[in-house]
Each structure stands twice: as structure tokens, then as C-alpha cells.
Design an enzyme around this catalytic site. Sequence first.
Site, PDB file in Angstrom:
ATOM      1  N   GLU A 185      11.476  -0.003   9.889  1.00  0.00           N
ATOM      2  CA  GLU A 185      12.751   0.516  10.393  1.00  0.00           C
ATOM      3  C   GLU A 185      13.529   1.301   9.334  1.00  0.00           C
ATOM      4  O   GLU A 185      14.205   2.277   9.655  1.00  0.00           O
ATOM      5  CB  GLU A 185      13.668  -0.609  10.915  1.00  0.00           C
ATOM      6  CG  GLU A 185      13.010  -1.897  11.348  1.00  0.00           C
ATOM      7  CD  GLU A 185      12.254  -1.843  12.649  1.00  0.00           C
ATOM      8  OE1 GLU A 185      12.711  -1.166  13.575  1.00  0.00           O
ATOM      9  OE2 GLU A 185      11.184  -2.482  12.733  1.00  0.00           O
ATOM     10  N   ASN A 213       0.855  -1.189   0.000  1.00  0.00           N
ATOM     11  CA  ASN A 213       0.000   0.000   0.000  1.00  0.00           C
ATOM     12  C   ASN A 213       0.896   1.247   0.000  1.00  0.00           C
ATOM     13  O   ASN A 213       1.454   1.621   1.031  1.00  0.00           O
ATOM     14  CB  ASN A 213      -0.914  -0.004   1.231  1.00  0.00           C
ATOM     15  CG  ASN A 213      -1.877   1.180   1.236  1.00  0.00           C
ATOM     16  OD1 ASN A 213      -1.591   2.253   0.666  1.00  0.00           O
ATOM     17  ND2 ASN A 213      -3.022   0.995   1.857  1.00  0.00           N
ATOM     18  N   LYS A 238       0.333   4.269   0.106  1.00  0.00           N
ATOM     19  CA  LYS A 238      -0.068   5.362   0.994  1.00  0.00           C
ATOM     20  C   LYS A 238       0.438   5.121   2.424  1.00  0.00           C
ATOM     21  O   LYS A 238       1.112   5.968   3.001  1.00  0.00           O
ATOM     22  CB  LYS A 238      -1.596   5.503   0.985  1.00  0.00           C
ATOM     23  CG  LYS A 238      -2.091   6.763   1.673  1.00  0.00           C
ATOM     24  CD  LYS A 238      -3.608   6.916   1.575  1.00  0.00           C
ATOM     25  CE  LYS A 238      -3.992   7.763   0.376  1.00  0.00           C
ATOM     26  NZ  LYS A 238      -5.397   8.249   0.452  1.00  0.00           N
TER      27      LYS A 238
END
Lengths: 178, 743, 332
Positions: free
Chosen positions: B710, B636, B638
Site C-alpha cells: 500500500e 527482495n 527487485k
Amino acid sequence: MQSTSILSAEVTVALPEKSLVTLTINGEKKQLELAPWTTLLDALREYLDLTGTKKGCDHGQCGACTVLVDGKRINSCLTLAVMKEGASITTIEGLATVDENATVQLHPLQDAFIQHDAYQCGYCTPGQICSAVGLMNEGRAKTTDDIRELMSGNICRCGAYPHIVDAISEVMQIDKNS
Amino acid sequence: MTQYIGKPINRVDGLDKVTGKARYAAEFNVPELAYGVVISSAITKGKIVRIDASDALSLEGVLQVFTHENRPKLAWFDLSYKDQDAPPGSPFRPLHDEKIKYSGQPVALVVAETYEVARYAASLIQIEYEEEEHETSLEANKDRARKPKSGLASALKPPPPKPRGDFEEVFNAAPVRTISRYVHSVEHHNPMEMFATTVVYEKKGKLTIYDKTQGAPNSQLYVSQVFNIPFRDVRVISPYVGGAFGSALRPQYQLFLAVLAARELKRSVRVSLTRQQMFTFGHRPATNQTIALGANADGEMTAMYHEAISETSRFEDYTEVVVNWSGMLYPPENVILDYKLVPLDVYTPLDMRAPGGVTGVSALECAVDELAYKLGIDPLEFRLKNYTERDMNEDLPYSSKELRECFRQGAERFGWAKRNPEPRSMRNGSNLIGWGMATGIWDAMQMPARAEAVLMVNGKLRVSSATADIGTGTYTVMTQIAADTLGMPVEDVLFKLGDTELPLAPIQGGSWTVATVGSAVKAVCEDLGKTLFKLAKKLPGSPFSKVDYQDVVFLDKSIQLKADSALRVSLQDVVDSNGGRAVRETSTSLPNMLQQRKYARSVHSAVFAEVQIDEELGTVKVTRLVSAIAGGRIINPKTARSQIIGGMVWGISKALEEESVMDHQVGRFMNHSLAEYHVAVNADIHELDVVFVEEDDTIVNPLGAKGLGEIGIVGVPAAISNAVFHATGKRIRELPITLDKLL
Amino acid sequence: MNSFSYVRPDEIDVAIDDLSVHHAAKFIAGGTNLLDLMKENVERPARLVDINRLPLQTIDDTAEGGLRLGALVTNADTAYNEQVEKRYPLLSQAILAGASPQLRNMATNGGNLFQRTRCYYFYDTDMPCNKRKPGSGCGAINGYNRIHAILGTSDSCIATHPSDMCVALRALDAVVHVSGRLGERTIPMADFHRLPGNTPQYDNTVQPGELVTAIELPAKGFADHYAYLKLRDRASYAFALVSVAVGLDINNDGTITEARIALGGVAHKPWRRPESEEQLVGQSASKEVFQLVADSIIDGAKGYGHNTFKVELARRAIVRALMQASKLEKIS
């Protein structure tokens, strides 16, 4: 040997007296029996089950508890409920409206936060949105730099700031490159 | 089919988050709830001699004051206190005995009818201590540095590899050499939601626990073992987590205290920590690092030494991977990597966003910049010259590594080619401008996980796994994967997580959730698909009676023949044929170890930073930051962009602001508030640009996604430090780069 | 937080009387600092007298051509007040440099004067602090003192006053109006806050039972040549490491006729040295002159380790603020 006693000896040990506090919250009149030491934030969360307003530090250092009192944004953790007697308080739960067909109409900022992914964990979000409503009411922000400065009282540890600025500037129709 | 995977759909939990409906651990209000307030130790080391709670207990509404003197008997062995993320050693036990092991240690819990009464009562309790000498300074005790104890955690956090080649000889003979030392401060996670647990005391002593955790099963395990309660009587629920960044990988002491109080009082109890108490458990450890690099005159790196000395507590050996990255990013043949610990009178450190990774890479990538400057080679060109296709520690090829493409696309987006390499050469009025860059790396891991998929009688799909969504987008991404696998619209898919009644998943950490739980979701949806297909074949007049599974696809809420989409059976018809029952499957997904172990698996980034520095006043503003990420398949874009941007904000915050400062005379972090522990605010953040570089990886996991939690932070502090050097000509090797260091 | 009683009088006299007759009573207005400290058990009032309903809510012109800021006008309303923005932009800017919009909407002008120090040791009741607990010692002098004072310190205390607003008020020579049982009096800003000496528990010279009713700004607002420069550890929502408020009068030929320079974040009170300001009078603006004046203002400054950088930072900040106020340098 070290002893930690916070209280000095002369202070007596007793509970404070409660009194009736009347607040209009999201348009609804609420009466609560509260001791003066209950903050507006705790009154909302623990006594009215309005947990949308968040506790992020309890010391005015993060903005998660931002609500609108008579249209102005404040930190609800640093005011006592009893001090707001008679005031009109809007929390995140009161921003959306429900129309005659019982459809929920989000506040444009709520919608913009969803569209721009202006959050991650969501914990600071109610405070960000209430703060942005206050910002719009103030009418001082003209550029995105103004938004950045005037939204700096709301910490987002997930780091959604760029998207928060995008969402607010869209609703305020402020040029993204200003 | 991928109707949703790869698409920037809005978060499925967005509506709950913008309307205040999303409830976090301290927000489940139940009748007769009692409130607990924690008292923290005033000293750093020693013992409690006397506790006088008489004033507190005399107050109306105070239910009990729990201390080591009156706590019930609990599990005896260390093993019972070990959670899934416990490092080797003896886990800290709250209220265990009179001993004080660190400043801020919980020494009592006051429980009362209201929060305010408990808070007041806590202020009335008098505690006398006997103090002992403490040691909290890494710098002052670094001669005590020793090898870490190894344990189960070593599997995920491997110790440094053995030295290879002959570092000393090659380094001493190298024509160009650098040796530098880097110092990083302690940092605290400070998620916006403070740690809290609401324990609901149910009939027959069963507990329903709302906990702030990155893994509900981990909290369940801990409570069950410590309090000797069967698993079935402990249900942990955690639908929303207000940020964690590693801090909730281990159960924190408010969970222990809330459960203890609820069981003793036989009623529901909530314990919330204060912001000050958020500085009284795990932190990112302070480190001292030494890096020596040697290169030949052509700019080929030939020798590398990277040593890190880090702190841990007296009771556990917390380790993180700090130095190994050097051997994974660069190809020298003569290498010494070393990692040591100094036990101090502090709480055990705890994984914090890119633990060890951002620490080691921040130092390494500054050292590499220093070497490039000494050689007179552009830092980007130097990295390309010293590019490695293999992880030199393990001598394995990367399953995929589009770092070169990150360099290219990132540099282009940033405009790196226009850089004048000369320090102090770029100005904007009275401000110095600096451009710096750095590389980032993190592991692409996959763990085993279970998931369940249910096609419900109403034709909707419910998928679940006991994972977490700490803001990473788990709800949304899993919904997308499930929807695509079974050809459903996302609106008809409900993904559930954060509940120990759901199939087991590991704690959410290490950027492995998409790979781990995503693979399980994909697997279980495929299994459910097969079951549904079998049912579809049995339907009267089924078009599939003579069709094989591989000849159909799941699309538009139906099973369709690949060759002729007109031949279809709707999923609703399939579930309707199941005798009024839902159709369900549970599956386990395991990493393909046989294949994976032949490869090194990492996610990479290239970060480019522009800083503007007021030369006279020392203030640094990061005006532009570009991160190019090679993270495999992006499920995704976004939510992925949000994660990377979040990491970049963390990187700015770490580089310029974050520092938990201990007064070593008293052994306490003194700036224990959000007013004095500075994290980035909105006004600190300017232009952030994210580029996802295409990267195809068929090895890492069935989805090809590598995880992004991370990597966003890893290269950022070094890129900023290098930009500061470019702007000012000063190498600041001590983070954070506060204005005083540039005066 | 301790237990306390609460009253909300409507009249000034009633409020003052109530405070005087009750043990350990305190006024509360915005509450932004007091409640913060009560939650830390640093402040433990037995009674809160809520003064928010008192008629001290207006900003009015004074007969002398100045402005009278009601004690209960919020910091935000003051900063955005048309007259303040126009005639005292230095004050506006200083207020807006402090805290956050939410806090400025709550904090009042009177309350701002009473802000207590941000010293880590003052805030932490497990630590020694002569300001919080006289005689307990000072944790900061030999401890972590990044945010501490470099001027006017004592062996008992090196705390700073954290306000931005007060720095501007000091530069503007504002006067504080207080009311007590014995009547009204005025306190010049110069005398309002005090140095710690060996009684750091007293932040200011207001007597027990006195109520701040207004802050009066003299006519002179330095609206043409002013600057408020704040240096801190992040771009916003942080206390000053060093701040400088400057007001200059410059006549048509470029000669400085009057100068005010106040520093924040460096002392137990907003810091000014009028004799240094005098050195600017009759001079034309130049970096060299400003540097001499800066040296003079911070003469005698002393660092305690972590805060030693403030000596040089303050010097440079004064020069920069003077450059900005005299328009030799653009404000960026």
C-alpha cells in the site's frame, strides 16, 4: 414500469451455422469448426486451450489479448476467427523456440521481462510481450518516449510501465535516457 | 545466513508468466465445461416483476437460466454469507429475491454449452422491473451521515480515537489557520483479469474451484457455508491472480453463481464477468473530507480537525481508516477526528489499494501544504518541525520510524533544496513547472498463519501455505526466506500457495503477507531444521552426536558446525536416513502481541513530485516522482521496487485520471469500460525513482519486514496536488485533477 | 452478441449485392468498432459481409496530383505510408493520435469513417438513447456529458463523432468514393457526416447498400504548415475531448493565403466553419488574429454541464494549433 428487451421483435432466434476455419498457429496448422461469432481470442482460449493470450476487457481497450497476425500486432478480441482464415498467428506460446537438445530458448523480450521484473501479476504480460514484438517489427520506435507512446495500447494495472520500457529498450538497444 | 534475503533475485514464477503457462481462474479447461453469462439489473432500485426466458431456453445448447424464481434453497442466516472480510450488516445474496438493491446487480445466470450461446441467450431474456426512487449521491445525502456500526472488522480498522485537548478553543485562538474541504470520487479496482470462477464438478458432488481470490480459504469458507457443503468437499485453487488490489478480498458473485449452477446441473461450469460487470461490485468509496488546522506563529501545529464522510451500501457498513492517520503523523494536542457513513443505493464499497490511507492522507497532506504556505515555511521544513516520534492516537512510540531519513534522502535525490517556494515561479517554455511533496503512512501488520515445510526424498525443499500471490511476489519472497533458513539454493526450493489443501493463511491484504506468511515460513523451516538436526545426530558416525542445535548452521544443502564447516552432514543424507520418507513439519506463527502492543507499527514514505502543466490547456504531466520508503527490511529489492513503482503509478492515476462517474438520475456508473474509466497508460509514466531507507525493526515480526503493497500509493496524490499548486497557484481539492479544473 | 450469418466475397459487386439482398446485413472490415458494439448488443446485424478480400488495398496517385487511399488499407499502413507522411503529414499525425498501434493495425480507412459515437448512453442498452433506439430519449443531455458535443447539437442528441482521422480528412477536403447497386458516386467529407437533428440514428449520408471504396485526398496537403492537436484525459489511448486539425498556406512574406481548421470531439461531425477560416486570409500569423478566428469558429457553442469546459478548451486549442502550424510556437 420499465422493460428491457435488447432485441427488436423481427429478429429470429436461431443459432449460426458453423464452418471449417483453418489457421496456422505458432507454425502449426489448426482446423476448427466454428460459428462466425467466435472471436479469435475465444478460439485460442476456449477451443485450442491456448490460454496464454488473455482477455482483459474483450473490447479492444486494454491490449491483453494482443497476438501477431502475419507479424503484425492486433487485438484478438476484436476480430472473428473466421475472418483470419489462412492467416499465420503467433501467440505468447509460440515465441520461445526449442533447440535440437530440447532446451527452451526464450525470445530476448521474454528474457528481458524476467530480468527487469517487467510485470507483477503477469496477466497483461503476454500481451505486452507480443505487442513489443510487433513494435520491433514495425521499426518505428527510436527513443524511450516512442516506446512509451507505442506501448500505450497495453494497460498494466500493476503499473510495471517503467520496467517494461527498460526491458524493451534494452532488447531494441535504445538509450534509456532518450 | 542470508544468501538470498535482501538480494534482487528474479521472480521464481517469471518463466510461467512470460511464456503464457501461468493459468488464471478462467483458464482451467476441463471436459464438458458449461459456460455461464450473468445478466445485470437495468435499474437501481425496485423489484423484478417478470422474467421471460422462453426464447433463451428454446435455443439449442442452453442448459438453464437461473433466477431468484428457480434458485435452490440456500443457507438462511446472514452469518453463512459472511466471508472473512465482511463488514457489519447483511451480505448481499445473489438471486435471493425479486428486490433490486443497486444498478448492475446480478439478476440471472444463463448457462449453455458454449460461451457464445450463453452470451446470445442472455440477450434474449426479457425482464420487467418496477422502479423505486433511489439515492446514490453522497453530496446530496450527506445530512444523513451517521456513525458506522462496529463489528469484528473494527479490530483491524479502528474507529477514530476520542477527541483530545480542546480543539475549538485552541483553533480559534491560533494565529494561523486553514479550513478546507476535499472531495474524492469513486474508483474501481479494475484488475486486468476480470473476475472468473471455474467450478469442476467431481465425483460424488465434490467441487474443485478455480477462483479469482486473494485468499482461497475465504472462498472455501463462503461456498461451504452458503451451500452447506463440508469443507473437505470444497477445494479452492488459485495459483495465479491477475491483479486484485483488494477487489478479491471478498468472494464476488460469480463464485456464488458458478457453484450454484454446477451443483444444480451436476457438471463443471465457468462464469466470467465482463469488464462492464467489473463495475457492479465493490469500489473505493466517494468521500467528502473537511480538515481544519491551526498553528502558532513559529509554525508549530497546535490544533487539528479531520472529518470524513463516506458512502456505504444500504445493507453493510463498509468502513476504512481515513482520519486516524492525521493523529499518527502529527503531534498537535488538540484534536478531533471523525468518520461517518451515508448508506446509499450502491453496492458495498471494498478495500482498494491503501483503503482509507490514500484517501485520508491525500487530503491531510494537501491541508498541511496549505498551512505551510500560509505560515511561509517550506513544506518539508514544516513537516520536520511537526515531526512526531509517537502515535498520538494511542500514545505509543513507533517500533521504528525512519521518516526523517526518508525526507532527507528523498529531498536530496529530488533536488528539493533548489526549489523556489513561490507558486508560478518555475517555467519551461510555455509550461509551468511545480514541485510538491507529501508524507505517506500505512500500518505494518502481522496476522497468524500456518505453513508446512517438507524435505523431500530427492533432497529438495517444498514449502507451502494457503496464501496468495496477486503479483506482489509472494512465491519469490517465500522461496528466498525458506532457502536462507535451511541453506538451500532457491532452485531447490518450491513454494506452493493458493490451495485450500495447504496450511491456512489469511487473505492477502493490508500489506501483511510478507510479515505474516514470511514469519510462518521462517518458523516452519526452523522447526524442520531442528527435526533434521535430530535425525542428523542419529546418523551412524554423526559429527553432531555431542553438538547442540545452536552450534550448527544450515548452509550449502547441509548442516554444518559453526566452528568448523568441515564438520557437516548433507541434507540428502539426512532425508535418506528417514526410511525412504520425506521429513515434514507444520508450524503456526503468531504475532508476538505482548511485545507488539507496546508500539505503534507503521511503514512511512516521503514523496516528491514534479509536474509540468500547460497553462493554457490545463494538461498535467508528472515528469518526475521520487519515493523514499522506510519499510523495514527489504526481502527482495527487485520485487519491492516493482511494488512501490506500481503504487506510484496508481498514485498518478488516482491524482489525475481515475473516477467512476455516476449519473445520479439513473444511479449507475456510466463510464463502465476501460476506454472511459481512465487508468494510467505507459505514456503517462515518466521518471520514477525509489529509495529504500534502511530501517531496523525487531518488533514488527521476526523478519523485520513491514510490507510494501500500500505505501507506494499513499503520499503520491497529495505530492502531485501540491506540485500542481506550486506550478499554478491553484488549489485543486477535488480528485482527479483533470484538465478542465485547471482551465 | 446476436446470431448472424457470414460471407466473405472476393468481388466488390458481389459484396454490394449480398448486402442489398439480405436483411440487416452489414459490412465488416477491421471490426474494431462493429464487434465492440455487437458484444454490447448495440449493433445486431443478421449478416456480416466480410469485405477484407476485396481489391481496395492500395494507396495510389490520382491524375489530379492527389492520393487515393483504398478503403481497406489499414490506418497504420496509411499513417506510415511514405507519400502520406511526406505530402499529408497532418493526416499521418491525426491517425497516430488515435487508438493504439494494435487497433490501427486492424482498423481500415473506410471503417474509420463509420466509427460510432462513444456516448455512454449509446453504449449502454439499459439507458435511453435516440441514436440507438429512436424515440427512447437522450440520457446525456441532462446526464453525464463530459465527452459530449457543444456545437451542432439537437434536443434529440448531443453525441460526438470520435474519429481523429476524419478531423484531418475534413481539414484536407477529402472526398469519399462510394459504390452501390446504382453505380458510383463521391461524397465530399463536408457532407459525409451529418448533424443529429431529430434523426440521430443516421451518422452519415451513405445510403443502405453503398460501400466506401476509397478516400481521395486533393493535391493540397499543407505539408509545410499543419498541426494536429489532441486533448484528452490521459497521454495516449483515449478519445479526444477536443482535437484540432489545422492546415495553413503562408506565402513568402508571411501572409496567410489559405487556412483550414477542423475540430474533433465537439460535434456530431468534424466541425468546420469556412467563413471563419476566410478571416485569416491576407493576415500574418499572430496570436491576436488567431484568437479572433477561434472565437468565430466556436461562436454559438453551448455546454450541457459536464462538458461546458469544452467551449473554452476548444477556443484555446484552436489558437494553440494555429500557433503551432504557423510555427510561432514549437510543438512540445
